[in-house]
Design an enzyme around this catalytic site. Structure first.
Site, mmCIF file in Angstrom:
data_model
loop_
_atom_site.group_PDB
_atom_site.id
_atom_site.type_symbol
_atom_site.label_atom_id
_atom_site.label_comp_id
_atom_site.label_asym_id
_atom_site.label_seq_id
_atom_site.Cartn_x
_atom_site.Cartn_y
_atom_site.Cartn_z
ATOM 1 N N CYS A 115 44.361 35.584 36.815
ATOM 2 C CA CYS A 115 43.531 35.049 35.637
ATOM 3 C C CYS A 115 43.955 35.461 34.327
ATOM 4 C CB CYS A 115 42.097 35.176 35.971
ATOM 5 S SG CYS A 115 40.974 34.451 34.584
ATOM 6 N N CYS A 211 34.924 36.241 40.608
ATOM 7 C CA CYS A 211 33.874 35.253 39.719
ATOM 8 C C CYS A 211 33.470 34.164 40.354
ATOM 9 C CB CYS A 211 34.339 35.013 38.361
ATOM 10 S SG CYS A 211 35.899 34.151 38.199
#
Length: 367
Positions: A115, A211
């Site tokens: 990410c 997440c």
């Protein structure tokens, strides 16, 4: 209290009032404090939160719907603008799909590194530049020093919160535009500063989970790509069949619990073979290695790794204190790492991050 939180100018020879700063706000306390502190110091702050997935569960992740609202509230209370950018499509394609692919290949991914690599420090950084901002700021615990036209990256002063491991793939060109104002401070003091600013997230727990995984990573993979979960054999190191498994995505190298076998001696997962869909288990002695190979290396030094080898410290996981090693370069941006004083569990898909003391030199993916 602000006198205890002095930081170097974000841009040389430029005053805070004439410096436009984009702060990547995850909705957590660290990025919120970074934004609030810079705003108080006179910088022209723009808060940006990336909407990466739709999650309102609040189960310890970041960058979901609840976190977006938290970031927006912080910006509103401090008086600087905040924007939300929808990156769900890019995040799904480049992070979540890569996460699943890596598990189906018998490896163990680190989606936070991916990410940072392709969403925050590529796409968001480009957006920051398009806005005409001078720098992109994050709340990561890492130190960066620019000296004599060279960039030095160091572990955080707060070693318990150091995040250099997760930023090993950040390139020199990206680092030139990035700033990490929290790297010289300890987390306890950052929380005190959040209370001083009366931020709504001052007591918000740190994100602990991946997440987009709101249940377990196994259930997430089964839900998003059920065809990848296939039954197969569990074998020993000699190839003897010991039992059956429900999919290699349910296992990682070094795993001991949840294998599903009864044994007098502890058994560990020593190998995952996606081609045969087999899980190999064995004693701990079959698991430990002192040699590993890495690929897709990001090297931060001007000088390349010498063919005679370079003595370094390596971390094979974020919680690893580090092991002395020698790294040897190979062709095609690969290298071989020989551990000097220890044997470790080597997990393909994880990162091997290279240090000289507390200076991060770069790293690569274990293959």
């Amino acid at each position: 209290m602000l006198d205890d939180f002095k930081i170097d100018p974000l841009v040389k020879n430029k005053s805070p009032s004439s410096t436009t700063v984009v702060v990547a706000m995850s909705g957590g306390v660290d990025s919120s404090v970074a934004a609030a502190l810079l705003h108080k110091l006179g910088y022209k702050v723009i808060g940006i939160t990336l909407q990466l997935y739709n999650n309102t569960s609040g189960k310890g992740g970041c960058c979901g719907s609840t976190d977006t609202q938290d970031a927006k509230q912080v910006a509103s209370s401090m008086g600087f603008p905040h924007y939300t950018l929808n990156y769900e499509k890019a995040f799904r394609e480049e992070v979540i799909e890569n996460f699943i692919d890596t598990y189906t290949q018998g490896k163990t991914p680190i989606p936070c590194v991916k990410c940072n690599q392709v969403i925050k420090f590529r796409d968001l950084l480009n957006t920051t530049k398009s806005l005409g901002a001078d720098v992109l700021v994050t709340g990561h615990y890492i130190r960066k020093v620019e000296q004599d036209d060279e960039i030095y990256v160091y572990s955080s002063k707060d070693t318990k919160k150091d995040q250099s491991y997760f930023l090993f793939a950040t390139t020199i060109e990206q680092l030139k535009f990035l700033r990490f104002p929290l790297g010289n401070f300890h987390k306890d003091n950052i929380r005190k500063l959040a209370k001083y600013f009366n931020l709504s997230v001052a007591a918000k727990p740190d994100s602990q989970n991946i997440c987009f995984v709101t249940d377990t990573y196994k259930n997430t993979i089964a839900h998003l790509r059920p065809q990848t979960v296939k039954k197969g054999h569990i074998i020993d190191t000699n190839g003897n069949i010991l039992g059956e498994h429900n999919g290699i995505v349910n296992f990682t190298i070094g795993q001991r619990r949840g294998i599903g076998l009864a044994s007098k001696e502890p058994l560990y997962v020593t190998k995952l073979n996606p081609d045969t869909n087999e899980v190999t288990v064995g004693p701990k002695s079959a698991l430990l290695q002192n040699k590993l190979h890495i690929e897709d290396i990001n090297w931060l030094l001007k000088d390349k790794i010498p063919y005679s080898g370079l003595s370094v410290k390596v971390k094979l996981r974020s919680s690893h204190s580090g092991s002395t090693a020698i790294i040897y370069p190979n062709d095609m941006n690969k290298a071989t790492v020989i551990l000097q004083d220890t044997y470790c569990t080597v997990t393909p898909g994880q990162a091997c991050v290279v240090y000289d003391g507390d200076r991060m030199l770069g790293g690569g993916w274990i293959c």
